[in-house]
Design a protein around this motif. Structure first.
Motif, PDB file in Angstrom:
ATOM      1  N   ASP A 139       8.869   2.176  -4.336  1.00 25.55           N
ATOM      2  CA  ASP A 139       9.631   1.030  -3.836  1.00 25.55           C
ATOM      3  C   ASP A 139       8.828  -0.263  -3.949  1.00 25.55           C
ATOM      4  N   ALA A 140       7.525  -0.192  -3.669  1.00 27.20           N
ATOM      5  CA  ALA A 140       6.691  -1.386  -3.747  1.00 27.20           C
ATOM      6  C   ALA A 140       6.594  -1.899  -5.179  1.00 27.20           C
ATOM      7  N   LEU A 141       6.395  -0.993  -6.127  1.00 31.10           N
ATOM      8  CA  LEU A 141       6.276  -1.413  -7.520  1.00 31.10           C
ATOM      9  C   LEU A 141       7.579  -2.035  -8.023  1.00 31.10           C
ATOM     10  N   ARG A 142       8.696  -1.454  -7.623  1.00 32.23           N
ATOM     11  CA  ARG A 142       9.984  -2.062  -8.011  1.00 32.23           C
ATOM     12  C   ARG A 142      10.108  -3.472  -7.444  1.00 32.23           C
ATOM     13  N   ALA A 143       9.697  -3.651  -6.191  1.00 32.60           N
ATOM     14  CA  ALA A 143       9.772  -4.981  -5.571  1.00 32.60           C
ATOM     15  C   ALA A 143       8.870  -5.983  -6.290  1.00 32.60           C
TER      16      ALA A 143
END
Length: 459
Positions: A139-143
């Protein structure tokens, strides 16, 4: 089919017949080795990694980086002082396939690296790896601008579609299930266009020493890091974009892997010396000095190493292990042999490790006659007379070493799949029996006799 039929060869845990008196050279730290490999791979120039750990987890990390184009040459260091790996950074590329095994550091640290590759990188691993949380990293990398295909699982298998760069910037994550979510983002952050600002938004972070280790190692290769420990905002870490410098790093002994050997001194009323124990370290295993002293021993730390001496009695303990959860299996084994009850708390996150460690410890110690009860965040252990039997490991290296500790005091303990210790502690059975057989008037357990396979000539 019995639970042990997949691994029919049971290892009879040696029963101690007297006080141990040995020097045990513990192989290098897995946590340091794998962080150092990532940082060296992202550096602007080659570097040396001396005395690296050669175990399943670290070899998986090295092979994964090689698959993305990094050069890692194994040999002798430039001064001829022993084994070293020369890491030669290169343009990261795909397509590539990464086998993470069941290594948390590989499955969490490398997706951010893969975002910097030119092309797709596919991640897969052991069946248990599919059950371990990875959503915080995904989720962090997508953000932060990454494209990741995980079919909405928040877990493996997955494919990172690397674009050669990542924007970076601020991101909020809940890392309460694993501090590795934070470390994963910080390690690659200097290569992100905007660096990163990681804000933890969940419950108390477990295993904070591992985040401190990450920060210290980043700074050692030239990164600028602002963190709560140095006056920064609580639960926020900032890493500025920058080039990383190639370094010559010597890996410390793995202090958490020293645990079963120190425990042997406590159980048998003996003495064990671990050479090269650092005077200053961020490794969680350093907490063993305080914890094991409270459980009935004494220690002396000098520039040459740590000597731990048992008193012949093991005392129960009431301890919060939130920052040092990986020590829980060994402490639980000792608590089952203690002279009073113990309460181990702060480790609910262990249900998401190599196995559900709280359930596994409860079941296996109770199968030997113990009295262990799970709580919301730990274990209550009431000592009872134990008996022999098969101790299942669930492919978890720390379950195996915990069983060996119990076997010192309880005849007839048989350990299923002792080979799982190769995950972080190669040649554990030889190190263990060598410690018990050591003659203190000669060499004890020395690197030339019983070190890792990497330390034995011709291995």
């Amino acid at each position: 089919m019995t639970e042990s039929s997949a691994h029919p060869a049971l290892w009879p845990a040696p029963h101690a017949t007297g006080a141990v008196d040995a020097t045990v050279t513990v192989p290098g730290s897995k946590s340091v080795t794998n962080r150092a490999l990532v940082l060296a791979a992202l550096s602007s120039e080659p570097g040396w990694l001396r005395r690296p750990l050669r175990s399943r987890d670290t070899l998986l990390m090295a092979e994964a980086l090689r698959a993305m184009g990094v050069g890692i040459e194994e040999g002798v260091g430039p001064d001829g002082s022993g084994e070293a790996w020369r890491v030669i950074p290169a343009g990261l590329h795909g397509p590539a396939t990464v086998d993470v095994g069941n290594a948390g550091t590989v499955m969490r640290f490398l997706p951010p690296v893969a975002c910097l590759a030119d092309g797709p990188v596919h991640f897969d691993g052991d069946p248990r790896s599919y059950e371990r949380p990875l959503h915080g990293v995904i989720d962090a990398l997508r953000a932060l601008g990454a494209r990741i295909d995980d079919e909405a699982r928040g877990a493996l298998p997955l494919t990172v579609h690397g674009a050669g760069a990542l924007d970076g910037g601020p991101v909020a994550i809940d890392a309460s299930s694993s501090s590795q979510f934070v470390s994963a983002l910080l390690l690659s952050a200097p290569r992100f266009n905007q660096g990163v600002e990681v804000r933890h938004t969940g419950r108390a972070l477990p295993s904070m020493p591992h985040i401190r280790m990450t920060v210290d190692m980043l700074r050692a290769v030239g990164a600028q890091v602002d963190e709560p420990e140095t006056g920064g905002e609580p639960d926020v870490w900032r890493v500025s974009p920058s080039a990383l410098l190639g370094r010559d790093l010597t890996v410390e002994p793995d202090l958490s892997n020293a645990q079963p050997f120190l425990a042997a001194a406590l159980v048998t009323g003996g003495r064990v010396t671990v050479p090269d124990w650092p005077l200053r370290t961020t490794q969680p295993g350093d907490a063993l000095r305080e914890i094991f002293t409270a459980m009935g021993g004494s220690c002396e730390l000098t520039e040459s190493g740590l000597t731990f001496t048992g008193s012949g009695r093991v005392h129960g303990i009431d301890v919060d292990l939130g920052e040092v959860g990986e020590l829980t299996p060994g402490i639980a084994a000792l608590a089952a042999l203690a002279d009073s009850p113990s309460t181990l708390s702060g480790v609910a996150h262990l249900r998401l490790h190599e196995t559900d460690r709280l359930a596994a410890l409860t079941k296996e110690i109770n199968n030997l006659g113990g009295d262990v009860t799970e709580t919301a965040d730990g274990l209550v252990i009431r000592p009872r007379p134990l008996h022999g039997g098969v101790f299942q490991t669930y492919d978890d290296h720390r379950m195996a070493t915990a069983a060996a500790v119990i076997g010192l005091a309880v005849p007839g303990v048989e350990v299923e799949n002792i080979g799982t210790t190769a995950k972080t502690l190669p040649d554990f059975p030889d190190l263990w029996t060598g410690m018990l057989d050591a003659d203190p008037d000669t060499v004890g357990v020395t690197p030339g006799a019983l070190g890792t396979s990497a330390e034995r000539p011709g291995a």
